[in-house]
Design an enzyme around this catalytic site. Structure first.
Site, short mmCIF file in Angstrom:
data_model
loop_
_atom_site.label_atom_id
_atom_site.label_comp_id
_atom_site.label_asym_id
_atom_site.label_seq_id
_atom_site.Cartn_x
_atom_site.Cartn_y
_atom_site.Cartn_z
NE ARG A 46 -2.98 0.38 3.29
CZ ARG A 46 -2.34 0.61 4.45
NH1 ARG A 46 -1.66 1.73 4.63
NH2 ARG A 46 -2.39 -0.26 5.43
CE1 TYR A 98 -17.06 10.55 -16.00
CE2 TYR A 98 -15.83 10.59 -13.95
CZ TYR A 98 -16.66 9.93 -14.83
OH TYR A 98 -17.08 8.66 -14.54
CG ASP A 170 -8.86 15.67 -15.29
OD1 ASP A 170 -8.17 15.06 -16.13
OD2 ASP A 170 -9.82 15.16 -14.69
CE LYS A 195 -11.87 7.45 -18.99
NZ LYS A 195 -11.77 7.38 -17.58
O1 P1T Z 1 -12.81 6.58 -14.34
P1 P1T Z 1 -11.65 7.05 -13.50
O2 P1T Z 1 -10.36 6.41 -13.86
O3 P1T Z 1 -11.93 6.99 -12.03
O4 P1T Z 1 -11.41 8.61 -13.87
C1 P1T Z 1 -12.34 9.62 -13.65
C2 P1T Z 1 -12.16 10.73 -14.65
C3 P1T Z 1 -11.43 11.85 -14.29
N1 P1T Z 1 -11.22 12.87 -15.15
C4 P1T Z 1 -11.73 12.85 -16.39
C5 P1T Z 1 -11.51 14.01 -17.33
C6 P1T Z 1 -12.47 11.74 -16.83
O5 P1T Z 1 -12.96 11.74 -18.08
C7 P1T Z 1 -12.70 10.66 -15.93
C8 P1T Z 1 -13.50 9.47 -16.32
N2 P1T Z 1 -14.29 9.64 -17.46
C9 P1T Z 1 -15.07 8.70 -18.05
C10 P1T Z 1 -15.25 7.46 -17.56
C11 P1T Z 1 -15.75 9.13 -19.28
O6 P1T Z 1 -16.25 8.28 -20.05
O7 P1T Z 1 -15.80 10.34 -19.52
#
Ligand code: P1T
Length: 374
Positions: A46, A98, A170, A195
């Site tokens: 962790r 998001y 972000d 992503k």
């Molecule tokens: O899904 P996760 O890895 O927890 O990330 C969240 C997140 C944070 N910032 C941005 C700009 C994002 O697009 C996302 C997650 N977005 C999607 C799942 C989507 O389809 O837009």
């Protein structure tokens, strides 16, 4: 060293124990100590894990950062970053972020005494107008999800410094290949590594990068205390993704350009949102702070029914949430990624469709959209 070389080599020296050319998946939760406190730098996974450390070194290098911390998801990274604040602090965020970010801030964190104000981040005046004596963080997504609006990161950095607030960017949509917010004055970069960084839609992860030693130390404490860490295999998948980030991003950008050309001329498409278009209000800022315009494209058709029809008809574009993988995805933000804010003033248009343009051949992708739009 150049970006492409750092992506493949930083933090990824041959394994000292075996000579393995690729960083091993150190699938272990704990590490043997010679005597209490005497160990080789690892105690418990962790707190730290060698595969994760390799990912963190590589991503820090790509973001021009001294520190990077990997997380179990983008949301885990966001939640841990916001815990740098204390009750009574005020955060300014974009009005187009998001949906999950807004849900975390407004539905989970606001009840703990944080205050959030949403503004159009493409207007520095609006951001200035929203400042309060308690403002301690400005949270920007650029390009935004799903409208691909652009905010001026250097301009925001000046405002945040004067206010004594941290600027968090972000960088999920742009990736460090196209935009390096720390070099533009941001204090922190946050990623959903799920992503483009992972790049193959096979892992969920997050990351935070910074050059601020104090912030890094506090985040390290918080992550260890809270525990939102990625496992060794997930860390390895993201590290493998980074190696091809540059070539994938070039292909995503090229394909997105071809698709935008097609969409802007299509009679059923009423509006295309893409920062590479010269009439996009953020085009000049995007051209200044990004090296290219990315692989995300949003567009509007005449009605919700039509939008739902189009997203259900494509074959190569899979109807799915998420983005940034090699395969193309299509989705209806109103019903899918942004459904959690459907009832809020920040709800997105029901006629909106979002594309994550993959790296298949552009001709095939255009044919797929042509059939779905006809
Ligand atoms: O899904 P996760 O890895 O927890 O990330 C969240 C997140 C944070 N910032 C941005 C700009 C994002 O697009 C996302 C997650 N977005 C999607 C799942 C989507 O389809 O837009």
């Amino acid at each position: 060293m150049k970006f492409e070389t750092r992506a493949i080599h930083v933090g990824q020296e041959p394994d000292p124990a075996t000579g393995a050319a690729i960083v091993p998946i150190y699938q272990t939760s704990t590490y043997v100590q010679e005597e209490p406190g005497k160990h080789k730098g690892f105690e418990y996974s962790r707190t730290s894990n060698p595969t994760r450390v390799a990912l963190e070194a590589a991503l820090a290098s790509l973001e021009d950062a001294n520190h990077c911390l990997a997380f179990a998801s983008g949301m885990a990274a966001e939640d841990t970053i916001v815990r740098l604040l204390k009750p009574g602090d005020h955060v300014i965020l974009g009005d187009d972020v998001y949906g999950g970010t807004r849900r975390l801030f407004e539905k989970v964190l606001a009840p703990f005494g944080l205050e959030f104000t949403s503004v159009d981040m493409s207007s520095l005046d609006e951001v200035k107008g929203a400042l309060k004596p308690e403002t301690r963080m400005i949270w920007v997504e650029t390009p935004t999800n799903p409208y691909l609006r652009i905010a001026d990161i250097s301009g925001l950095a000046e405002i945040s410094k004067q206010a004594g607030a941290l600027l968090v960017a972000d960088n999920t949509f742009a990736t460090p290949y196209l935009q390096r917010p720390l070099s533009l004055g941001a204090d922190l970069v946050v990623h959903s590594t799920t992503k483009y960084l992972g790049g193959h839609s096979d892992v969920v992860g997050g990351a935070a990068c910074t050059n601020n030693d104090e912030v890094a130390e506090r985040l390290f404490f918080l992550r260890n205390a809270i525990g939102g860490v990625p496992g060794p295999f997930d860390s390895w998948l993201v590290l493998r993704g980074l190696k091809t980030l540059a070539v994938r991003m070039r292909a995503h950008c090229e394909n997105a350009r071809r698709i935008v050309e097609f969409l802007t001329e299509h009679p059923s498409v009423s509006k295309v949102w893409y920062p590479g278009l010269e009439d996009h209000p953020g085009h000049a800022t995007a051209a200044r702070q990004m090296d290219d315009f990315g692989g995300m494209v949003s567009f509007e058709v005449a009605s919700k029914e039509e939008a739902l029809g189009v997203v259900s008809k494509t074959k190569l574009f899979f109807l799915a949430e998420s983005l940034g993988g090699v395969e193309s995805l299509i989705e209806h933000p109103g019903e899918m990624t942004h459904a959690s804010i459907a009832e809020s003033p920040f709800a997105v248009s029901e006629n909106l469709i979002r594309l994550s343009v993959g790296i298949e051949h552009a001709d095939d992708l255009i044919d797929d959209l042509k059939s779905a739009l006809s």
